[in-house]
Enzyme design. Structure first.
Site, PDB file in Angstrom:
ATOM      1  N   LEU A 358       0.709  -1.045   0.439  1.00 43.06           N
ATOM      2  CA  LEU A 358       0.221  -0.283  -0.125  1.00 43.06           C
ATOM      3  C   LEU A 358       0.997   0.950   0.179  1.00 43.06           C
ATOM      4  CD1 LEU A 358      -2.973  -1.361   2.084  1.00 43.06           C
ATOM      5  CD2 LEU A 358      -2.625  -1.090  -0.017  1.00 43.06           C
ATOM      6  N   ARG A 362       1.440   5.719  -1.490  1.00 39.54           N
ATOM      7  CA  ARG A 362       1.929   7.164  -0.944  1.00 39.54           C
ATOM      8  C   ARG A 362       3.061   7.713  -1.977  1.00 39.54           C
ATOM      9  NH1 ARG A 362       3.093   4.838   4.850  1.00 39.54           N
ATOM     10  NH2 ARG A 362       5.498   3.981   3.471  1.00 39.54           N
ATOM     11  N   VAL A 484      -4.309  12.438   4.927  1.00 39.27           N
ATOM     12  CA  VAL A 484      -4.183  10.403   4.572  1.00 39.27           C
ATOM     13  C   VAL A 484      -3.026   9.889   4.269  1.00 39.27           C
ATOM     14  CG1 VAL A 484      -6.229  10.746   3.791  1.00 39.27           C
ATOM     15  CG2 VAL A 484      -5.202  10.936   2.150  1.00 39.27           C
ATOM     16  N   GLU A 485      -3.245   8.408   4.327  1.00 41.21           N
ATOM     17  CA  GLU A 485      -2.009   7.640   4.572  1.00 41.21           C
ATOM     18  C   GLU A 485      -0.822   8.541   5.087  1.00 41.21           C
ATOM     19  OE1 GLU A 485      -1.006   4.606   2.061  1.00 41.21           O
ATOM     20  OE2 GLU A 485      -2.911   4.904   3.152  1.00 41.21           O
ATOM     21  N   GLY A 486      -0.710   8.551   6.045  1.00 44.46           N
ATOM     22  CA  GLY A 486       0.507   9.049   7.159  1.00 44.46           C
ATOM     23  C   GLY A 486       0.691  10.212   7.210  1.00 44.46           C
TER      24      GLY A 486
END
Length: 695
Positions: A358, A362, A484-486
């Site tokens: 995933l 990123r 999002v995504e960290g």
């Protein structure tokens, strides 16, 4: 000293021989290799080897090993999985002290004929259907758009052709998402998730043959829209904690194993319309029923929408955007072992799956969205500022407006180059987890700067909502990519440098493994010796390159006018490319040497997030500098009108950003006696700092 001849006798130097550093930037690659060779010879000289192998060194290393074991914080299983996942890519050159631009020659992304045809037909037809203002007003995509996304394969761009998908490259996916994002950010987000964050990627890599045969064709034809349920109310960026999603292994009535799980998930994109959910949860096995087939830990289950007990709740309202986002919940949900991704044997491997697969969200999808938004801002504001007049002149002629236009163009170029290079790395079957984090943080942040600059220029035309407003959709979507995504704050201060130095430093991870072993003193001695040699080599190389690049900066080429395809604009000049290549090499050596010195903090470096954040800034700026130079120097672009001016503007800014970050590390380093050493390895000739781009 005179160098020995082949028969062992000293070979005299020619009369009047003098060694001097050349400022001829065209020979930079040779100079780069020579400087590295000199530094390596110093670090590996007989005197250095004798010092490191002497009894005194053993006297030093023995207590140091014991002290280091006490100082090193424990590495959790989750952290271990994160460290061992993904791969090492071109960032290894930066941690090793730099590389010539030729090291990037193998990366040359291009669309295949099939991919280009899809861009020219299906993507164009989709974009003609999109009205983002109407989509936001209706809070949904029109049914014809949903039908097109399903039937034309927009949800299966990465799924292999053998399963009915498109089987496109990462570069093609990036280009498609940029195009859609520039027209409708809401449709762009809808297409991005199944091609990066959905179960499709995970099934392709880790699914059992039965799971692949069941789900991949249905994902490819649009029957199933996927979502991935990871975030919970109290575990966002710290997704590994996941205490609000857990399951316990137990025996079913027929004697087989099953899982009783409860979970609460929030902010799940596409959940309201999803036909299949990838559910991440903590698996517990208190009775040891797994018996060695699988383990406890984060696990992923695949649940179809009709699964008993699965509740997909109402929609969230993400900053007024219309893309689907909602909750996924369940209480005492029975999950058979066959529903676990990869089956029972892959129980407990969920975090490894997420970190390895995933990261494409990123590195590809989120940067693509930001790049598409930046390109839209450049096109829209560039045209608007020429047509809009104030005080009887186009506002593009006003210096204040030109500052905004320059930042937009520069950031759009940086995002484009960085995204293209990461996509090329992925298509070479590399797994650039560190550079994916760099691009996520940098592209979304620079995209935010682009849309802010664009709003400043377009003013009332940008804040009045309506079908002719080209910016409001991107402006409203900007916070989504940031968080999002960290979240970007976490990504910058913890992930980029923390994961980067551990994975990409030539010797750090091996040293850490000797400390984890608890009884590997000889290995610790060996690895610390390697680290010392590496540090000496980097330090010497940094000093030499700093002095050399400072001298060459005094006669650095500037943007020159020449006739390009776009008119009388500056074109890319080979001397300028060589100059910036030398400066990047110097900064990479300084970064590597500064990193070696920063490691003196030991485990405390993990807590010094401001230092780690500045080192992440330096690493990011150097990578983006290489990417920009690589992109501009590609054949076919060197005579592009205006690109030379933009390259100078962009590279000057990136060099300065890297230098400011490294200066910040030095001036704020917690161990005061180390600061002079950091200043030494970053030595520059007086009067030759990196300037801001001139007017």
């Amino acid at each position: 000293q005179p160098r020995p001849s082949r028969v062992g006798r000293p070979e005299p130097r020619p009369p009047g021989h003098r060694r001097r550093l050349s400022t001829d930037t065209s020979r930079h690659t040779h100079t780069h290799v020579t400087m590295r060779a000199v530094a390596t010879r110093v670090a590996r000289s007989p005197a250095a080897r004798q010092l490191l192998r002497s009894p005194h060194s053993r006297t030093i290393f023995a207590p140091a090993y014991g002290l280091a074991k006490k100082m090193m914080p424990p590495i959790t299983a989750t952290e271990q999985a994160a460290l061992e996942s993904g791969g090492i890519s071109v960032e290894k050159h930066i941690f090793a002290g730099g590389a010539p631009l030729s090291a990037f020659d193998d990366y040359d992304p291009k669309l295949s004929e099939k991919e280009q045809a899809f861009m020219d037909k299906e993507v164009q037809e989709l974009c003609a259907m999109l009205d983002d203002h109407a989509i936001v007003e209706a809070r949904d995509l029109p049914k014809p758009v949903w039908d097109t996304l399903r039937s034309k394969g927009f949800f299966s761009l990465k799924i292999g052709e053998e399963w009915g998908g498109k089987g496109f490259s990462a570069y093609a996916v990036s280009k498609i998402l940029r195009k859609i994002q520039s027209i409708s950010p809401n449709c762009g987000a809808t297409v991005a998730v199944p091609n990066s964050l959905g179960p499709g990627e995970l099934l392709t890599s880790y699914g059992t043959p039965e799971q692949q045969a069941n789900y991949l064709p249905r994902l490819a034809n649009g029957e199933l829209i996927p979502c991935f349920a990871l975030t919970a109310p109290h575990s966002g960026s710290d997704a590994a904690s996941m205490h609000e999603a857990s399951g316990v292994v137990r025996k079913a009535a027929d004697g087989s194993l099953e899982i009783l799980a409860s979970f609460k998930k929030r902010y799940i994109t596409l959940a309201p319309v999803a036909g299949i959910v990838g559910l991440a949860f903590q698996l517990q096995d208190p009775q040891g029923l797994l018996a060695g087939t699988g383990t406890e830990g984060i696990t992923i289950a695949l649940l179809e929408r009709a699964h008993p007990g699965l509740r997909i709740g109402g929609r969230h309202d993400p900053a007024g955007n219309a893309f689907m986002n909602g909750t996924v919940e369940g209480t005492d949900v029975l999950i058979p072992m066959s529903a676990l991704l990869g089956g029972q044997k892959m129980a407990g491997s969920g975090w490894l799956f997420l970190m390895e697969q995933l990261s494409e969200g990123r590195g590809i999808s989120l940067p693509a969205g930001a790049t598409g938004g930046a390109a839209m801002a450049a096109v829209a504001v560039g045209a608007y500022s020429r047509l809009r007049t104030q005080f009887r002149v186009p506002i593009a002629e006003m210096g204040g407006v030109q500052e905004h236009l320059a930042r937009i163009a520069g950031n759009a170029l940086i995002c484009t180059a960085g995204s293209d290079l990461v996509a090329a790395l992925v298509d070479k079957h590399e797994s650039p987890s560190v550079l994916s984090a760099v691009m996520k943080q940098q592209a979304t942040d620079r995209g935010r700067q682009c849309v802010t600059d664009a709003m400043d220029v377009m003013a009332g035309a940008a804040i009045s909502r309506g079908p002719n407003n080209l910016l409001m959709g991107g402006y409203n979507m900007t916070p989504i990519g940031i968080t999002v995504e960290g979240a970007n704050t976490l990504t910058r201060s913890l992930i980029i440098f923390g994961q980067g130095v551990t994975r990409s430093h030539p010797h750090l991870y091996d040293t850490m493994k000797t400390l984890q072993a608890k009884d590997d003193a000889s290995g610790f001695n060996r690895e610390v010796t390697n680290m010392i040699r590496h540090a000496v080599s980097n330090s010497v190389s940094s000093v030499v390159r700093s002095v050399s690049s400072s001298v060459s900066s005094l006669s650095a080429p500037t943007a020159r006018l020449g006739r390009g395809k776009g008119g009388d604009e500056a074109v890319v000049d080979s001397a300028a490319v060589a100059h910036y290549e030398q400066q990047l090499s110097r900064l990479a050596a300084t970064f590597a040497a500064t990193t070696d010195l920063a490691l003196l903090l030991g485990g405390a470096l993990k807590r010094e997030e401001m230092i780690s954040g500045r080192l992440a800034d330096a690493l990011s700026s150097i990578y983006l500098g290489y990417a920009t130079l690589w992109w501009c120097a590609k054949p076919g672009r060197s005579d592009m009108g205006g690109l030379g001016t933009l390259m100078h503007y962009t590279m000057d800014g990136l060099l300065r950003d890297a230098q400011v970050a490294l200066d910040g590390v030095r001036s704020n380093f917690p161990i005061a006696p180390v600061r002079p050493a950091m200043a030494l390895v970053a030595a520059r000739a007086p009067g030759a700092p990196y300037p801001r781009p001139n007017d």
